[in-house]
Design a protein around this motif. Structure first.
Motif: not given
Length: 498
Positions: A167-190
């Motif tokens: 569970i802790r490992g998954l929580a850490s992964l979700l933190i990283g995936l969330t940080l990776g989402l910051v910015g413009l969508d590579q396909m739509t530019g949103q």
């Protein structure tokens, strides 16, 4: 033969005076930083990542390789002398190395560790030369569904193996995936998670994330638990081994790579598992079982050799597939991205000089590591007397300067502090850092491969599992997830049977 010819060309690159200098600087810096308590190879590479902006790529990666192996040896020195592992892979070195040091055999423990790193790294790098081009050639035919499956395997493997719970490992992964989402969508530019800030439209630089989670998070965590007195290390004499020591260690040095390299090459969490497996193996095979726990030299030699071979194994999956299996590999992948280079199947074709120069520099770094660290072990021990408040204040300053140098924006310092506080919270609640870093780096790539696979199949989910390779990988993922339940069921049957 092609690999051998390419390696010879790589030595031509690695043995130029400038690159030799970077290799020596990397080994010295890596060992010096790795010796200091609480600073492992990942933190050392993350701290020095901004420093290499002005270097050309080949010299920078040769220096990184020296830092990597130097910091691994430095972590062993701290474990042996202070019983304070600089990283998780050095925990096993403390089990037997520290009792040896307390018994006045610290010099022998350091020598066993240094030669173990040399033997393991040498064997691992030879296997890297033999296997990496073949893996790269096979990987050229891998499509979007296969890459997505490999990335899912990497996510599941690091969250399952590391930390005190999944569970802790998954929580850490979700933190990283969330940080990776910051910015413009590579396909739509949103815009995503930018909060209206144009400076966040390009996303958060991976270097800032790595430095924040490793350096700032670790410094704040240690500062929160700081003792205000300098740690007194155990005195170290001249590190060398007698005949009896060599007789007990040479087989352990050779067995270590057989355990360490395969675990490094697959997404299994790095050197933690193979070092413990090597320790258990040496304990079972040793004729001096009564000495284990009291200072058995085989318990230092085998695991250290396995750790170094595992480090070479991590480079196979990183260079050929672009998959980091350890924290250091994740930071090095960020370094490749900072130079606009994408590790993967075509890296050996597009950047042969860089790749083979890097691999050849590993051999050079091993020799330098052994030549420098055996006579300099007493000097490294003196570094441990630096008061920790001064040490970690310096780390915070250096990390802040490095992060500001990335983009020259004051907002980067705010982001660095926020991510550092996240890193502090992760350590406070036992969340492993590696899944978060891998989530930041591989998250956007996994999303892109997912979209490509769905586009190819016109939106049908069956397009994600339409190749034998992807089906095999997902079967391994299911096995990883189901293994704890299967193990409990098997234990239950044995208990009923008895």
């Amino acid at each position: 033969m092609d690999s051998l010819n390419s390696l010879l060309d790589g030595f031509g690159t690695a043995l130029t005076p400038m690159n030799l200098l970077w290799a020596a600087v990397g080994v010295l810096l890596g060992t010096a930083i790795g010796v200091l308590p609480g600073i492992g190879p990942a933190m050392a590479v993350a701290l020095l990542l901004p420093v290499t902006y002005g270097l050309e790529p080949t010299g920078a990666f040769i220096m990184f390789a020296g830092i990597y192996y130097g910091a691994m040896f430095g972590g062993s020195t701290t474990s042996i002398l202070l019983n304070t592992p600089g990283e998780s892979a050095a925990v096993v070195a403390a089990i037997e190395g520290n009792p040896m040091a307390k018994a006045g055999r610290g010099a022998q423990a350091l020598a066993a560790a240094a030669i173990g790193h040399f033997a393991g790294g040498l064997a691992g790098t030879i296997l890297l030369v033999a296997l990496a081009p073949t893996v790269a050639a096979l990987a050229v035919g891998i499509g979007a569904p296969d890459y997505l499956a490999l990335m899912v395997l990497a996510f599941i493997a690091v969250t399952s193996v590391l930390g005190s719970s999944r569970i802790r490992g998954l929580a850490s992964l979700l933190i990283g995936l969330t940080l990776g989402l910051v910015g413009l969508d590579q396909m739509t530019g949103q815009q995503r998670l930018t909060f209206g800030s144009l400076q966040l439209a390009d996303g958060i630089d991976v270097v800032i994330v790595a430095v924040g989670l490793f350096a700032i998070g670790e410094a704040l965590w240690v500062a929160a638990r700081l003792r205000r007195t300098a740690v007194r290390p155990i005195p170290v004499g001249r590190p060398w081994l007698g005949r009896d020591d060599v007789r007990r260690t040479w087989k352990a040095w050779l067995r270590g790579p057989l355990i360490g390299f395969p675990f490094g090459a697959i997404p299994a969490g790095g050197a933690e598992i193979p070092t413990f497996l090597s320790y258990v193996t040496e304990k079972r095979l040793s004729k001096h079982k009564d000495q284990f726990g009291k200072g058995a030299i085989e318990g230092v030699a085998g695991p250290e050799s396995a750790a170094s071979a595992s480090a070479a194994g991590t480079l196979v999956s990183m260079l050929t597939l672009g998959l980091p299996t350890t924290a250091v590999a994740a930071v090095m992948l960020a370094a490749f991205q900072q130079y606009g280079i994408q590790p993967g199947p075509l890296l050996f074709e597009r950047e042969p000089e860089l790749v083979w120069g890097l691999i050849a520099s590993l051999f050079v770094g091993m020799v330098l590591l052994l030549a420098l660290n055996l006579p300099l072990a007493p000097l490294w021990a003196r570094l441990l007397r630096i008061p920790r408040p001064y040490l970690y204040a310096g780390i915070l300053f250096f990390a802040a300067v490095g992060a500001y140098a990335v983009g020259g924006e004051a907002l980067d310092l705010v982001i660095l502090l926020v991510i550092g506080l996240i890193g502090l919270g992760m350590r406070r609640y036992g969340l492993p850092v590696l899944p978060a870093v891998i989530g930041v780096i591989l998250g956007p790539a996994a999303e892109q491969q997912l979209r490509r696979a769905l586009q190819i199949s016109d939106g049908s989910p069956t397009g994600l599992v339409d190749t034998p390779f992807s089906v095999t990988v997902y079967a391994v993922v299911v096995l990883l997830l189901a293994w704890p339940l299967l193990r409990k069921a098997l234990k239950g049957r044995r208990t009923v049977g008895t």
